[in-house]
Design an enzyme around this catalytic site. Structure first.
Site, short mmCIF file in Angstrom:
data_model
loop_
_atom_site.label_atom_id
_atom_site.label_comp_id
_atom_site.label_asym_id
_atom_site.label_seq_id
_atom_site.Cartn_x
_atom_site.Cartn_y
_atom_site.Cartn_z
CD GLU A 62 -15.27 13.82 25.79
OE1 GLU A 62 -15.15 14.41 26.88
OE2 GLU A 62 -16.26 13.10 25.50
CG HIS B 113 -8.22 -4.87 8.89
ND1 HIS B 113 -7.64 -6.07 8.51
CD2 HIS B 113 -8.03 -4.02 7.84
CE1 HIS B 113 -7.12 -5.95 7.30
NE2 HIS B 113 -7.34 -4.72 6.87
CD GLU C 234 -3.10 -0.93 0.40
OE1 GLU C 234 -3.17 0.13 -0.28
OE2 GLU C 234 -3.97 -1.82 0.36
CG HIS D 112 -5.17 0.16 6.08
ND1 HIS D 112 -6.54 0.31 6.12
CD2 HIS D 112 -4.95 -1.12 5.67
CE1 HIS D 112 -7.12 -0.80 5.73
NE2 HIS D 112 -6.18 -1.69 5.46
CG HIS E 204 -10.64 -3.30 3.75
ND1 HIS E 204 -10.06 -3.19 2.51
CD2 HIS E 204 -9.62 -3.62 4.59
CE1 HIS E 204 -8.76 -3.42 2.60
NE2 HIS E 204 -8.47 -3.68 3.86
#
Length: 269
Positions: free
Chosen positions: A167, A139, A114, A137, A208
């Site tokens: 918040e 999950h 990526e 990135h 994802h």
């Protein structure tokens, strides 16, 4: 200075393990990139042209001349802190040429698959905030779960989270982006993510995971933690019948006035 002694390397080493321990980065499900500061670059004393060169086209102009700390392709986050030499590395992006240099680390390895997407996302966020330097990135479990049962567009997803806890508005008044499911690792998801990252620091990929950006590793991780908690609370409330409406639009506007916040345009109309 030994590159592994840089504060950012130590932070990534611990942060990758923490995210795995939270269950957010199973197997090789995650990647991080961090633009080194001028002070960190100076401490390295790297000589451009002395590293291993790897072909890469379409390097964003905003990333030229920068050094980027990145996780390796296929890296298991639970293993990074014990194998820094091969699972982390520092990449140098020269002012010209269709290649990058592996300045340190990534022994017998290469950056995350990526990495080009990270460079594009970094460039987009730099245009929005010159102090931006982190993209991660993973999950995150509750964020992922909420994409199966919650709103399916950025505005409604954002409003659902803002209503959960005070918040939320304070930490992400710019809202969250939302990309409907598409094949990962391709140009389509990269383009859709970067379009939304022009306006916000976190973009959720349906079914994802999530892309998060920040001025520091703590900043990006804190944002992710908050969104993850909001998603968990939303689903718990939903399971109980969501008897109360949560924070109202007028109350959210009160928060904005109290703290000088500017909410994402059109999300509180």
């Amino acid at each position: 200075m030994d590159w592994k002694e840089i504060a950012a390397v130590k932070e990534v080493k611990e942060l990758t393990y923490l995210m795995w321990d939270k269950g957010w980065d199973e197997a090789n499900g995650g990647n991080i990139s961090y633009i080194l500061t001028d002070e960190e670059v100076a401490a390295l004393g790297y000589t451009p042209g002395s590293g291993r060169q790897v072909e890469l086209a379409d390097i964003p102009a905003a990333m030229r001349g920068r050094f980027v700390l990145t996780t390796a392709t296929g890296s298991y986050f639970r293993e990074v802190r014990d194998d820094v030499d091969s699972l982390l590395g520092i990449i140098y992006l020269p002012p010209e040429g269709d290649y990058y240099e592996i300045a340190y680390g990534l022994e017998g390895n290469k950056p995350s698959s990526e990495f080009p997407s990270h460079l594009a996302a970094q460039a987009v966020r730099l245009a929005a905030d010159p102090e931006q330097r982190v993209v991660m990135h993973n999950h995150a479990s509750n964020v992922l779960a909420m994409t199966h049962v919650g709103p399916t567009n950025a505005r409604d997803f954002t409003r659902a989270l803002w209503r959960i806890i005070t918040e939320a508005m304070y930490l992400f008044p710019d809202g969250v982006g939302f990309v409907p499911w598409c094949v990962c690792g391709g140009q389509e998801i990269a383009d859709k993510t970067n379009e939304q990252m022009k306006d916000c620091r976190i973009v959720i990929w349906q079914y994802h995971g999530v892309f998060t950006a920040g001025r520091s590793l703590h900043d990006a991780f804190g944002l992710l933690e908050t969104v993850e908690k909001c998603c968990a609370a939303w689903m718990a409330a939903e399971a109980c019948g969501h008897r109360n409406p949560g924070i109202s639009d007028e109350q959210l506007k009160d928060l904005c006035r109290a703290f000088g916040l500017t909410p994402h345009p059109g999300y509180l109309d």
